[in-house]
Write an enzyme that holds these catalytic residues in place. Sequence first.
Site, PDB file in Angstrom:
ATOM      1  N   LYS A  56     -29.542  49.897  34.650  1.00 15.49           N
ATOM      2  CA  LYS A  56     -28.797  51.065  35.226  1.00 15.49           C
ATOM      3  C   LYS A  56     -27.101  50.348  35.879  1.00 15.49           C
ATOM      4  O   LYS A  56     -27.966  49.751  37.289  1.00 15.49           O
ATOM      5  CB  LYS A  56     -29.773  51.698  35.296  1.00 15.49           C
ATOM      6  CG  LYS A  56     -30.163  52.839  34.632  1.00 15.49           C
ATOM      7  CD  LYS A  56     -30.987  53.612  34.878  1.00 15.49           C
ATOM      8  CE  LYS A  56     -31.513  54.198  34.049  1.00 15.49           C
ATOM      9  NZ  LYS A  56     -32.191  55.252  33.273  1.00 15.49           N
ATOM     10  N   GLU A  90     -43.200  52.219  44.147  1.00 16.67           N
ATOM     11  CA  GLU A  90     -43.438  52.112  42.598  1.00 16.67           C
ATOM     12  C   GLU A  90     -43.652  51.396  42.706  1.00 16.67           C
ATOM     13  O   GLU A  90     -44.453  50.875  40.844  1.00 16.67           O
ATOM     14  CB  GLU A  90     -41.486  51.574  42.502  1.00 16.67           C
ATOM     15  CG  GLU A  90     -40.404  52.244  43.425  1.00 16.67           C
ATOM     16  CD  GLU A  90     -39.897  53.292  42.358  1.00 16.67           C
ATOM     17  OE1 GLU A  90     -40.216  53.429  41.227  1.00 16.67           O
ATOM     18  OE2 GLU A  90     -39.354  54.309  42.534  1.00 16.67           O
ATOM     19  N   HIS A 105     -36.906  57.381  48.745  1.00 15.89           N
ATOM     20  CA  HIS A 105     -36.891  57.116  47.513  1.00 15.89           C
ATOM     21  C   HIS A 105     -38.706  57.369  47.526  1.00 15.89           C
ATOM     22  O   HIS A 105     -38.990  58.034  46.392  1.00 15.89           O
ATOM     23  CB  HIS A 105     -36.269  56.646  46.938  1.00 15.89           C
ATOM     24  CG  HIS A 105     -36.279  56.644  45.327  1.00 15.89           C
ATOM     25  ND1 HIS A 105     -36.318  57.446  44.586  1.00 15.89           N
ATOM     26  CD2 HIS A 105     -37.065  55.900  44.434  1.00 15.89           C
ATOM     27  CE1 HIS A 105     -36.334  57.657  43.663  1.00 15.89           C
ATOM     28  NE2 HIS A 105     -37.122  56.131  42.993  1.00 15.89           N
ATOM     29  N   ARG A 112     -12.868  44.929  32.236  1.00 18.66           N
ATOM     30  CA  ARG A 112     -13.839  44.849  31.283  1.00 18.66           C
ATOM     31  C   ARG A 112     -15.247  44.251  30.781  1.00 18.66           C
ATOM     32  O   ARG A 112     -15.539  43.925  29.728  1.00 18.66           O
ATOM     33  CB  ARG A 112     -12.664  44.641  29.659  1.00 18.66           C
ATOM     34  CG  ARG A 112     -11.241  45.949  29.391  1.00 18.66           C
ATOM     35  CD  ARG A 112     -11.174  46.561  28.476  1.00 18.66           C
ATOM     36  NE  ARG A 112      -9.857  46.639  28.524  1.00 18.66           N
ATOM     37  CZ  ARG A 112      -8.527  46.439  28.439  1.00 18.66           C
ATOM     38  NH1 ARG A 112      -8.385  44.944  28.685  1.00 18.66           N
ATOM     39  NH2 ARG A 112      -7.701  47.224  28.143  1.00 18.66           N
ATOM     40  N   HIS A 165     -37.399  63.281  42.963  1.00 19.89           N
ATOM     41  CA  HIS A 165     -36.575  63.390  42.681  1.00 19.89           C
ATOM     42  C   HIS A 165     -35.744  64.620  43.537  1.00 19.89           C
ATOM     43  O   HIS A 165     -34.286  65.163  44.854  1.00 19.89           O
ATOM     44  CB  HIS A 165     -35.499  63.591  41.852  1.00 19.89           C
ATOM     45  CG  HIS A 165     -35.259  62.059  41.267  1.00 19.89           C
ATOM     46  ND1 HIS A 165     -34.874  62.053  40.004  1.00 19.89           N
ATOM     47  CD2 HIS A 165     -34.516  61.048  41.625  1.00 19.89           C
ATOM     48  CE1 HIS A 165     -34.439  60.840  39.930  1.00 19.89           C
ATOM     49  NE2 HIS A 165     -34.758  60.600  40.989  1.00 19.89           N
ATOM     50  N   LYS A 187     -42.139  46.633  34.466  1.00 23.10           N
ATOM     51  CA  LYS A 187     -40.441  47.063  34.161  1.00 23.10           C
ATOM     52  C   LYS A 187     -39.791  46.486  33.650  1.00 23.10           C
ATOM     53  O   LYS A 187     -39.346  47.184  32.069  1.00 23.10           O
ATOM     54  CB  LYS A 187     -39.907  47.350  36.072  1.00 23.10           C
ATOM     55  CG  LYS A 187     -38.559  48.151  34.964  1.00 23.10           C
ATOM     56  CD  LYS A 187     -38.145  48.955  36.089  1.00 23.10           C
ATOM     57  CE  LYS A 187     -36.674  49.463  35.154  1.00 23.10           C
ATOM     58  NZ  LYS A 187     -36.319  50.153  36.183  1.00 23.10           N
ATOM     59  N   ASN A 196     -40.477  57.259  35.015  1.00 26.15           N
ATOM     60  CA  ASN A 196     -39.616  58.973  35.536  1.00 26.15           C
ATOM     61  C   ASN A 196     -41.144  59.273  36.286  1.00 26.15           C
ATOM     62  O   ASN A 196     -41.174  60.280  37.034  1.00 26.15           O
ATOM     63  CB  ASN A 196     -38.762  59.751  35.485  1.00 26.15           C
ATOM     64  CG  ASN A 196     -37.522  59.155  35.325  1.00 26.15           C
ATOM     65  OD1 ASN A 196     -36.877  58.779  36.063  1.00 26.15           O
ATOM     66  ND2 ASN A 196     -37.000  58.950  34.397  1.00 26.15           N
ATOM     67  N   ARG A 233     -38.562  54.737  28.288  1.00 23.31           N
ATOM     68  CA  ARG A 233     -38.323  54.641  29.799  1.00 23.31           C
ATOM     69  C   ARG A 233     -38.458  55.674  30.238  1.00 23.31           C
ATOM     70  O   ARG A 233     -38.684  55.591  32.005  1.00 23.31           O
ATOM     71  CB  ARG A 233     -36.627  54.107  29.316  1.00 23.31           C
ATOM     72  CG  ARG A 233     -36.396  53.366  30.366  1.00 23.31           C
ATOM     73  CD  ARG A 233     -34.549  52.603  30.507  1.00 23.31           C
ATOM     74  NE  ARG A 233     -34.977  51.698  31.456  1.00 23.31           N
ATOM     75  CZ  ARG A 233     -33.587  51.069  31.942  1.00 23.31           C
ATOM     76  NH1 ARG A 233     -32.740  50.581  30.539  1.00 23.31           N
ATOM     77  NH2 ARG A 233     -32.953  51.027  33.010  1.00 23.31           N
ATOM     78  N   GLU A 281     -32.379  53.842  26.541  1.00 20.90           N
ATOM     79  CA  GLU A 281     -32.844  54.815  27.022  1.00 20.90           C
ATOM     80  C   GLU A 281     -32.838  56.049  25.716  1.00 20.90           C
ATOM     81  O   GLU A 281     -32.300  57.049  25.269  1.00 20.90           O
ATOM     82  CB  GLU A 281     -32.095  56.160  28.159  1.00 20.90           C
ATOM     83  CG  GLU A 281     -32.797  55.475  29.450  1.00 20.90           C
ATOM     84  CD  GLU A 281     -32.599  56.304  30.593  1.00 20.90           C
ATOM     85  OE1 GLU A 281     -31.578  56.951  30.304  1.00 20.90           O
ATOM     86  OE2 GLU A 281     -33.355  56.605  31.448  1.00 20.90           O
ATOM     87  N   HIS A 286     -40.958  61.580  39.532  1.00 23.31           N
ATOM     88  CA  HIS A 286     -39.681  61.465  39.691  1.00 23.31           C
ATOM     89  C   HIS A 286     -39.704  62.246  40.021  1.00 23.31           C
ATOM     90  O   HIS A 286     -38.690  62.972  40.225  1.00 23.31           O
ATOM     91  CB  HIS A 286     -39.257  60.418  39.499  1.00 23.31           C
ATOM     92  CG  HIS A 286     -38.803  58.930  39.859  1.00 23.31           C
ATOM     93  ND1 HIS A 286     -40.018  57.923  39.789  1.00 23.31           N
ATOM     94  CD2 HIS A 286     -38.034  58.247  39.907  1.00 23.31           C
ATOM     95  CE1 HIS A 286     -39.361  56.384  40.536  1.00 23.31           C
ATOM     96  NE2 HIS A 286     -38.252  56.628  40.775  1.00 23.31           N
TER      97      HIS A 286
END
Lengths: 367, 367
Positions: A143, A185, A265, A121, A253, A227, A246, A242, A237, A249
């Site tokens: 994330k 980035e 990427h 946990r 993507h 960031k 993107n 946030r 989010e 992106h």
Amino acid sequence: MEASMTITCPTTDVERYPMYIGTGILSRAQEAVPESYRGFRPFLITDRNLVDHGHAAKIGTDPASTFVIDPPGEDAKNVRTVTAILNVLDEKGFGRDTLIIALGGGTVGDIAGFVASAFKRGVPVLQIPTTTVAQSDSSIGGKAGVNSDWSKNAIGTFWNPCAILMDVETLKTLDERHYVAGLAESLKHGLIADPAFVEYIETHTDAIKRREDDKLIELAKRNCHIKGTVVERDPYERIGLRFILNFGHTIGHAIETATTFRTLHGESIAIGMLGALHLGAAMNITPVDLFGHTETILRGLALPVRLPEGIDPARLAELMRRDKKAKEGRVRFVFLSEIGRVYVKNSDFAHTANREMIIDACRAIQA
Amino acid sequence: MEASMTITCPTTDVERYPMYIGTGILSRAQEAVPESYRGFRPFLITDRNLVDHGHAAKIGTDPASTFVIDPPGEDAKNVRTVTAILNVLDEKGFGRDTLIIALGGGTVGDIAGFVASAFKRGVPVLQIPTTTVAQSDSSIGGKAGVNSDWSKNAIGTFWNPCAILMDVETLKTLDERHYVAGLAESLKHGLIADPAFVEYIETHTDAIKRREDDKLIELAKRNCHIKGTVVERDPYERIGLRFILNFGHTIGHAIETATTFRTLHGESIAIGMLGALHLGAAMNITPVDLFGHTETILRGLALPVRLPEGIDPARLAELMRRDKKAKEGRVRFVFLSEIGRVYVKNSDFAHTANREMIIDACRAIQA
């Protein structure tokens, strides 16, 4: 219906984590661990590249308390790897006083972060990102997750690290293509939030490409500041801020998917940013000259500025429509209103565009 | 080392969730979903028993949006089941606007809670516990997780439900053994926190065994009140208070392991509580007569009061030492200082005992 009772769960304390940036600090990594986790039993998750380049050994953990992802790379980012690591931890008798140390690029950080969130946990994780992409982007923000058989990052959690440590020495052992890809980035951060950072990259393009220490440290700091600020204001989010991360992106993507990740990427994001700038200009949101300006900087960094051959714009548009960030099939973009500023309308950072215009923008970045 | 910067992540808002308790309210379950998740796409996770007894159909979800765990039971509580469900969700195109509905006992709740916490970095879950164990214990408190090949609940997260709904009708289709086993957790709640609840169970033993509606509702409410209060004060097991819920569990878990779960959780806890009362008395902490008093109540409920045959006390003690709740190999117990009151020393709710006395206590509950 009337509720019989209500349970109120005060969430955990505000989470605060320090970030250490330097050169040659890998061997002192365990000093970065906050006081409250000092006695914890470290378990290192890394990959074959970091072992081969001698970085993993510097962490000083017991080889028996190490999991080496081999072969490295995005293909390892799945539930099977996570399960394998969880089983090793459990079999070796690791408990709630485990400290996960994640040493590697985005894949390692994602896998290790998810493992940390799900073991007993939740146990603390020290993130040590070692690539330009991970140092500028993926290690910050909590994330963590892996790909399912159907989509990227479908399985995962939010799990903040207890600390982040970046040693720019690790960037020097990256191959040229991966090193450069991650710079996309950095440029993205400048374009959405800091004109001075864009100028810094333009001015020091050659020194950055030579991977000079002070430039690498400066890059890391500015990236983390931008960031970090966004993430602090919208950690889960919820408010949509946030989403500005993107930028580039949406198309990016789709390029990754269309080329089954043969385009890296960062490379995809570079091309995707140009697409978004073109689309923004066509919609009278973005100044027209930003496309050419950005293209020049990207070329200077040796990043790609056109789609790989053989990609059909209509297919790209369809892939965007199926992306998880699309809402009810409507593709959403981040646009710039000027260098360093994201376009906002009705307090929203994400905007739709019609299919024809999206396809036109993709044509503008065709090879 | 000096940190380059610190990231502060305000955690999510305080989490509040309502609890609905009633009879015949399954068909209105979706009304229990809080406003902010009303438009979400429901996905039901349940098991074969709930389908066979007609409970699952009452939820009114699309059969295509249902995962039925089959065969039901603890054996299904593993990463393979979790992965299978995550893959179904992803394959069917479920997104961040998914509402997981967990209809079942502890196993279903645990699996579904973990799925909810890990799908797309977390989606809401409506917990509908359908057994005495789940209604009194496992559904409240946000613990979600599955077993590894080596230990129970080794893989999991804290993930609070968006609401809990208990329909005591579901208790009526439980077989006698499972129904009775769950009553051990109710008695445990009384013993650690509420003498009046112990008296209520004593006074109404027969009516409870007949599963009369008003008794079942009263039981559910009192259980939820006690467990909810503890969980509110220590949601993430930080201050140790939550440990009091482990009364009877130190020996109980060892019994479950020793019998490879042929002894049900509640049955093991019943016997384990007696062991803890005996040990507490031997250590001059617990009044001596509490053992006999509790044994009488347990017998009245038709719960077991002695170890299954063939279990060696020394082996039980060794299993306790290896339990994840042991700290550095020291077995920890919750003791009662009187009915309805947990023994506290130095602000601690968990206490060690020497091995010989533990073995003696296990001998006292031998068949």
